[in-house]
Design an enzyme around this catalytic site. Sequence first.
Site, PDB file in Angstrom:
ATOM      1  CG  ASP A 127     -29.034  51.427 -28.593  1.00 28.63           C
ATOM      2  OD1 ASP A 127     -27.981  52.081 -28.382  1.00 28.63           O
ATOM      3  OD2 ASP A 127     -29.676  51.506 -29.652  1.00 28.63           O
ATOM      4  CB  ALA A 182     -15.797  63.844 -39.112  1.00 27.15           C
ATOM      5  CE1 TYR A 231     -13.751  54.594 -36.428  1.00 24.14           C
ATOM      6  CE2 TYR A 231     -11.689  55.198 -37.503  1.00 24.14           C
ATOM      7  CZ  TYR A 231     -12.364  54.581 -36.458  1.00 24.14           C
ATOM      8  OH  TYR A 231     -11.655  53.964 -35.455  1.00 24.14           O
ATOM      9  CE  LYS A 250     -13.788  55.624 -32.853  1.00 30.88           C
ATOM     10  NZ  LYS A 250     -14.381  55.064 -31.615  1.00 30.88           N
TER      11      LYS A 250
HETATM   12  N1  LIG Z   1     -10.482  47.471 -33.248  1.00 31.24           N
HETATM   13  C1  LIG Z   1      -9.759  48.432 -33.804  1.00 31.24           C
HETATM   14  O1  LIG Z   1      -8.911  48.168 -34.666  1.00 31.24           O
HETATM   15  C2  LIG Z   1      -9.945  49.861 -33.362  1.00 31.24           C
HETATM   16  C3  LIG Z   1      -9.085  50.860 -33.837  1.00 31.24           C
HETATM   17  C4  LIG Z   1      -9.262  52.189 -33.407  1.00 31.24           C
HETATM   18  C5  LIG Z   1     -10.290  52.487 -32.537  1.00 31.24           C
HETATM   19  N2  LIG Z   1     -11.125  51.487 -32.103  1.00 31.24           N
HETATM   20  C6  LIG Z   1     -12.229  51.831 -31.213  1.00 31.24           C
HETATM   21  O2  LIG Z   1     -12.103  51.088 -30.012  1.00 31.24           O
HETATM   22  C7  LIG Z   1     -13.397  50.748 -29.528  1.00 31.24           C
HETATM   23  C8  LIG Z   1     -13.490  49.233 -29.352  1.00 31.24           C
HETATM   24  O3  LIG Z   1     -13.166  48.626 -30.600  1.00 31.24           O
HETATM   25  P1  LIG Z   1     -13.730  47.203 -31.036  1.00 31.24           P
HETATM   26  O4  LIG Z   1     -12.939  46.791 -32.230  1.00 31.24           O
HETATM   27  O5  LIG Z   1     -13.829  46.294 -29.860  1.00 31.24           O
HETATM   28  O6  LIG Z   1     -15.191  47.629 -31.518  1.00 31.24           O
HETATM   29  P2  LIG Z   1     -16.259  46.702 -32.237  1.00 31.24           P
HETATM   30  O7  LIG Z   1     -15.697  45.348 -32.482  1.00 31.24           O
HETATM   31  O8  LIG Z   1     -16.826  47.477 -33.366  1.00 31.24           O
HETATM   32  O9  LIG Z   1     -17.343  46.543 -31.102  1.00 31.24           O
HETATM   33  C9  LIG Z   1     -18.166  47.572 -30.679  1.00 31.24           C
HETATM   34  C10 LIG Z   1     -19.276  46.905 -29.888  1.00 31.24           C
HETATM   35  O10 LIG Z   1     -20.162  47.909 -29.458  1.00 31.24           O
HETATM   36  C11 LIG Z   1     -21.462  47.334 -29.420  1.00 31.24           C
HETATM   37  N3  LIG Z   1     -22.372  48.446 -29.618  1.00 31.24           N
HETATM   38  C12 LIG Z   1     -22.489  49.207 -30.732  1.00 31.24           C
HETATM   39  N4  LIG Z   1     -23.406  50.166 -30.525  1.00 31.24           N
HETATM   40  C13 LIG Z   1     -23.859  49.975 -29.236  1.00 31.24           C
HETATM   41  C14 LIG Z   1     -24.785  50.649 -28.421  1.00 31.24           C
HETATM   42  N5  LIG Z   1     -25.447  51.702 -28.903  1.00 31.24           N
HETATM   43  N6  LIG Z   1     -25.006  50.219 -27.138  1.00 31.24           N
HETATM   44  C15 LIG Z   1     -24.323  49.147 -26.658  1.00 31.24           C
HETATM   45  N7  LIG Z   1     -23.408  48.476 -27.387  1.00 31.24           N
HETATM   46  C16 LIG Z   1     -23.190  48.883 -28.661  1.00 31.24           C
HETATM   47  C17 LIG Z   1     -21.523  46.349 -30.556  1.00 31.24           C
HETATM   48  O11 LIG Z   1     -22.287  45.230 -30.181  1.00 31.24           O
HETATM   49  P3  LIG Z   1     -23.881  45.208 -30.428  1.00 31.24           P
HETATM   50  O12 LIG Z   1     -24.069  45.411 -31.892  1.00 31.24           O
HETATM   51  O13 LIG Z   1     -24.319  43.902 -29.911  1.00 31.24           O
HETATM   52  O14 LIG Z   1     -24.432  46.310 -29.600  1.00 31.24           O
HETATM   53  C18 LIG Z   1     -20.068  45.907 -30.709  1.00 31.24           C
HETATM   54  O15 LIG Z   1     -19.851  44.626 -30.172  1.00 31.24           O
HETATM   55  C19 LIG Z   1     -14.398  51.299 -30.547  1.00 31.24           C
HETATM   56  O16 LIG Z   1     -14.834  52.568 -30.129  1.00 31.24           O
HETATM   57  C20 LIG Z   1     -13.571  51.444 -31.798  1.00 31.24           C
HETATM   58  O17 LIG Z   1     -14.057  52.451 -32.673  1.00 31.24           O
HETATM   59  C21 LIG Z   1     -10.967  50.199 -32.488  1.00 31.24           C
END
Ligand SMILES: NC(=O)c1ccc[n+]([C@@H]2O[C@H](COP(=O)([O-])OP(=O)(O)OC[C@H]3O[C@@H](n4cnc5c(N)ncnc54)[C@H](OP(=O)(O)O)[C@@H]3O)[C@@H](O)[C@H]2O)c1
Length: 262
Positions: A59, A151, A149, A153
């Site tokens: 984590d 704020a 969210y 980001k």
């Molecule tokens: N997908 C979109 O549409 C979108 C749009 C704008 C921005 N973003 C940003 O782009 C990034 C990647 O997006 P995504 O869609 O792949 O995100 P996601 O699907 O929400 O995945 C985030 C991953 O981070 C892991 N995680 C959460 N807290 C953690 C911690 N403290 N330590 C280690 N791992 C942790 C989670 O797995 P565990 O629970 O197993 O740890 C999860 O698999 C994120 O920052 C997201 O906010 C995404």
Amino acid sequence: MTAPAFLITGATGQLGATVVEQLAGRGDRLLLVARDKDRLADLEAELGVEGKVETVVADVSDPEDARRAAGEAVSRFGRLDGLVHLVGGFHAGPLFLTAPDVYERMLRDNFLSAVTATQGVLPHLGEGGRLVYFGTPLADVPLPGLSAYAAAKAALVTWVQSIAHEVKRKGVHANAIVMTMADTPAKRRERPQMNFDHTVSPELVARVVGFLTSSASDGLYGCAVPVLGRFEFSSELGGPPPGVGGPPPGVGGPPPGVGGPR
Ligand SMILES: NC(=O)c1ccc[n+]([C@@H]2O[C@H](COP(=O)([O-])OP(=O)(O)OC[C@H]3O[C@@H](n4cnc5c(N)ncnc54)[C@H](OP(=O)(O)O)[C@@H]3O)[C@@H](O)[C@H]2O)c1
């Protein structure tokens, strides 16, 4: 010279596999990090290659765990060249229905996790290190119902721009990708009515991660790089551009006096 090595935090999320494929495809060595050991084991079964793409449960919002994960990367690969911080969280809801602990969780997942992960990685980086984070256009155009969210980001991207000045003195590049919603199978299931023309594919995002973790981006420090595809802000009252289709008379369209007849 041995291949570069990166810590990929949050690798089990929606973008993880595509980013891993992009970087592993050019020969980088990757240590994938997430908290859920079963999902991480599935990812390792799909993409793991001993000595090249490995996993560790941690984590990274916990400073000690973040240091341990970074140390693991160094002991497995003999070097560490950067961090791709995919960790994040999302919440939608109006202020009066959003408890303070949701705000705390959004700040921890989207902002503080980046602080602790970076503090874990930074001592190991040499000249030319790369740090990549993920923001949203909602931080610049904060729509209602997304305050926690947006704020969190916004804090992340402002922080990236600030620390970029500090780490560039050590030859390290810190940049953020500002992306719109990714076009993933999960999103298509969740939002069947949405216009996916406004999303970006994970492949397009992964290519920019590739750029920001390569010498091609040597000139970039503290940039918020938009990867928005054809996304644009719109509302039901805003019509298409003048001359393209058109809303009912008197609703939406360009302001009076701008563009065609109303
Ligand atoms: N997908 C979109 O549409 C979108 C749009 C704008 C921005 N973003 C940003 O782009 C990034 C990647 O997006 P995504 O869609 O792949 O995100 P996601 O699907 O929400 O995945 C985030 C991953 O981070 C892991 N995680 C959460 N807290 C953690 C911690 N403290 N330590 C280690 N791992 C942790 C989670 O797995 P565990 O629970 O197993 O740890 C999860 O698999 C994120 O920052 C997201 O906010 C995404």
